[in-house]
Scaffold this active site. Structure first.
Site, PDB file in Angstrom:
ATOM      1  N   ASP A  11       0.764  -1.343   0.017  1.00 14.90           N
ATOM      2  CA  ASP A  11       0.173   0.122  -0.296  1.00 14.90           C
ATOM      3  C   ASP A  11       0.906   1.190   0.051  1.00 14.90           C
ATOM      4  O   ASP A  11       2.324   1.438   0.241  1.00 14.90           O
ATOM      5  CB  ASP A  11      -0.850   0.053   1.182  1.00 14.90           C
ATOM      6  CG  ASP A  11      -2.005   0.810   1.052  1.00 14.90           C
ATOM      7  OD1 ASP A  11      -2.482   1.380   0.143  1.00 14.90           O
ATOM      8  OD2 ASP A  11      -1.606   2.335   1.977  1.00 14.90           O
ATOM      9  N   SER A  12       0.025   2.661  -0.097  1.00 12.81           N
ATOM     10  CA  SER A  12       1.387   3.768  -0.457  1.00 12.81           C
ATOM     11  C   SER A  12       1.140   3.603   0.923  1.00 12.81           C
ATOM     12  O   SER A  12       2.496   4.538   1.561  1.00 12.81           O
ATOM     13  CB  SER A  12       0.011   4.519  -1.001  1.00 12.81           C
ATOM     14  OG  SER A  12      -0.862   4.652  -0.519  1.00 12.81           O
ATOM     15  N   TYR A  43      -0.331   8.461  -2.472  1.00 16.02           N
ATOM     16  CA  TYR A  43      -0.412   8.462  -3.994  1.00 16.02           C
ATOM     17  C   TYR A  43      -1.734   9.103  -4.759  1.00 16.02           C
ATOM     18  O   TYR A  43      -1.828   9.148  -5.712  1.00 16.02           O
ATOM     19  CB  TYR A  43      -0.811   6.846  -4.391  1.00 16.02           C
ATOM     20  CG  TYR A  43       0.999   6.252  -4.303  1.00 16.02           C
ATOM     21  CD1 TYR A  43       1.962   6.783  -3.320  1.00 16.02           C
ATOM     22  CD2 TYR A  43       1.055   5.117  -4.666  1.00 16.02           C
ATOM     23  CE1 TYR A  43       2.383   6.383  -3.699  1.00 16.02           C
ATOM     24  CE2 TYR A  43       2.000   4.022  -4.838  1.00 16.02           C
ATOM     25  CZ  TYR A  43       2.939   4.541  -4.006  1.00 16.02           C
ATOM     26  OH  TYR A  43       4.312   4.139  -4.218  1.00 16.02           O
ATOM     27  N   CYS A  74      -3.924  -1.371  -2.271  1.00 13.69           N
ATOM     28  CA  CYS A  74      -4.215   0.314  -2.657  1.00 13.69           C
ATOM     29  C   CYS A  74      -4.845   0.420  -3.819  1.00 13.69           C
ATOM     30  O   CYS A  74      -4.530  -0.027  -5.527  1.00 13.69           O
ATOM     31  CB  CYS A  74      -2.952   0.848  -2.655  1.00 13.69           C
ATOM     32  SG  CYS A  74      -2.751   2.481  -3.093  1.00 13.69           S
ATOM     33  N   GLU A 159      -4.942  10.152   8.495  1.00  9.99           N
ATOM     34  CA  GLU A 159      -3.451   9.738   8.472  1.00  9.99           C
ATOM     35  C   GLU A 159      -3.112  10.319   9.943  1.00  9.99           C
ATOM     36  O   GLU A 159      -2.048  10.563  10.307  1.00  9.99           O
ATOM     37  CB  GLU A 159      -3.083  10.294   7.475  1.00  9.99           C
ATOM     38  CG  GLU A 159      -2.907   9.225   6.475  1.00  9.99           C
ATOM     39  CD  GLU A 159      -1.167   8.239   5.429  1.00  9.99           C
ATOM     40  OE1 GLU A 159      -0.758   9.057   6.341  1.00  9.99           O
ATOM     41  OE2 GLU A 159      -2.199   7.459   5.864  1.00  9.99           O
ATOM     42  N   CYS A 193     -11.155   3.057  -1.373  1.00  8.91           N
ATOM     43  CA  CYS A 193     -10.128   3.159  -0.945  1.00  8.91           C
ATOM     44  C   CYS A 193      -9.758   2.281   0.514  1.00  8.91           C
ATOM     45  O   CYS A 193     -10.764   2.599   1.527  1.00  8.91           O
ATOM     46  CB  CYS A 193      -9.730   4.707  -0.803  1.00  8.91           C
ATOM     47  SG  CYS A 193      -8.744   5.490   0.277  1.00  8.91           S
ATOM     48  N   HIS A 195      -8.181   3.552   3.392  1.00 10.68           N
ATOM     49  CA  HIS A 195      -7.895   3.765   4.447  1.00 10.68           C
ATOM     50  C   HIS A 195      -9.529   4.521   5.107  1.00 10.68           C
ATOM     51  O   HIS A 195      -9.525   4.006   6.310  1.00 10.68           O
ATOM     52  CB  HIS A 195      -7.295   5.498   3.724  1.00 10.68           C
ATOM     53  CG  HIS A 195      -5.649   6.113   4.182  1.00 10.68           C
ATOM     54  ND1 HIS A 195      -4.993   4.446   3.401  1.00 10.68           N
ATOM     55  CD2 HIS A 195      -5.106   6.497   5.455  1.00 10.68           C
ATOM     56  CE1 HIS A 195      -3.843   4.685   3.573  1.00 10.68           C
ATOM     57  NE2 HIS A 195      -4.174   5.985   4.893  1.00 10.68           N
TER      58      HIS A 195
HETATM   59  N1  DGL Z   1      -3.974   3.685   0.132  1.00 10.53           N
HETATM   60  C1  DGL Z   1      -4.888   4.836  -1.260  1.00 10.53           C
HETATM   61  C2  DGL Z   1      -5.929   3.509  -2.011  1.00 10.53           C
HETATM   62  O1  DGL Z   1      -6.375   2.840  -1.743  1.00 10.53           O
HETATM   63  C3  DGL Z   1      -4.853   5.168  -0.836  1.00 10.53           C
HETATM   64  C4  DGL Z   1      -3.909   6.215   0.493  1.00 10.53           C
HETATM   65  C5  DGL Z   1      -2.960   7.384  -0.731  1.00 10.53           C
HETATM   66  O2  DGL Z   1      -3.547   8.397  -1.642  1.00 10.53           O
HETATM   67  O3  DGL Z   1      -1.552   7.222  -0.725  1.00 10.53           O
HETATM   68  O4  DGL Z   1      -5.912   4.508  -2.275  1.00 10.53           O
END
Ligand code: DGL
Length: 279
Positions: A11-12, A43, A74, A159, A193, A195
């Site tokens: 993941d990012s 990301y 991600c 975050e 997403c 998060h």
């Molecule tokens: N984990 C990313 C996703 O599922 C979101 C976080 C990011 O923008 O890096 O899209």
């Protein structure tokens, strides 16, 4: 390189831990390594080229660690990098390796959750602008209408551990209303997403009770279990020590402090410096 041949989960940053938690629960026997590219997250707002370059570098790192299979947990990386990696890079790097994403498994089943066939997608700006969900859902459920809303403030809220505060209410309500204004008959919302599951309770609070809210962890873990059953040539290569190793490209102290919120258990991570890895 160690003798482990683990499943790699990427993941990012922290979000993929919500997916890994479900995968480990469903498939506990295997070894796992997780990499969060926290030093270069988020990301979501980055260009296709940048997300592709970063993701490819991380995928190569997983291969160097011995992973036969990497899951891009991600959405942004799945939307902007997965196809090119699968179609162009794998053949050159190692055609025996596999990289999977989270969009395809979700779009294969999502139409089954909706009676009205009107589905809302909440995601990062990058995932929304890629149109991946619209394109993929059309393939499996052509009768479904897809409505998307980018939620650029949600990853920062998560975050910064503001996901369950009153301060989060404004932006949670704002994006839900913008989504629901696009169609009065949306009956299913996907948190597209990794998060966003941390915002689930807030999102529930501001969404009409008859609308379903789906997270991806369980869908992706079921799909991976099914994939491994169908692909014994990959499954056979995976080591089975039930070990879990966590890596971050940024501070391990920060990672360990935040990660428990996403993973539901304490984590002790190691640092990896991708700049010194061969690209
Ligand atoms: N984990 C990313 C996703 O599922 C979101 C976080 C990011 O923008 O890096 O899209």
């Amino acid at each position: 390189m160690s003798s482990l041949t683990p499943i790699g989960i990427f993941d990012s940053g922290y979000g993929g831990l919500t997916v890994m938690r479900e995968i480990v629960c469903k498939l506990p026997r295997y070894d796992y390594i997780y990499l969060g590219d926290n030093a270069r997250a988020p990301y979501g707002p980055r260009s296709f080229e940048t997300v592709y370059r970063y993701t490819l570098q991380c995928v190569k790192w997983f291969f160097d660690q011995g992973c036969p299979l990497v899951v891009l947990a991600c959405n942004t990386a799945s939307a902007k990098a997965l196809r090119t990696i699968q179609q162009n890079d794998l053949a050159k790097i190692d055609p025996q390796k596999r990289v999977l994403g989270v969009i395809r498994p979700t779009t294969e089943v999502i139409g089954n959750f909706s009676d009205s066939k009107n589905i809302g997608i909440l995601a990062t700006s990058g995932t929304v602008s890629s149109n991946s969900y619209v394109i993929e859902i059309e393939k499996f459920f052509p009768e479904v209408k897809v409505f998307q809303q980018a939620c650029p403030m949600w990853v920062p809220l998560v975050e910064n551990e503001e996901y369950d505060t009153h301060g989060a209410d404004f932006f949670v309500k704002k994006y839900i209303n913008q989504l629901l204004d696009q169609s009065p008959v949306i009956d299913t919302i996907l948190l597209a997403c990794t998060h966003y599951p941390l915002l689930h309770d807030k999102i529930r609070e501001f969404t009409p009770a008859d609308i379903k809210i789906l997270s991806q962890g369980e869908i992706v873990s079921n799909s991976l279990a099914d994939y491994l059953q169908r692909h014994s040539e990959i499954e056979r290569k995976l080591s089975r020590g039930a070990s879990h190793h966590f890596y971050t490209t940024d501070s391990t102290e920060d990672f360990d402090r935040h990660a428990a919120n996403f993973y539901g258990a304490e984590i002790r991570s190691s640092h990896v410096d991708l700049d010194v890895q061969k690209v």
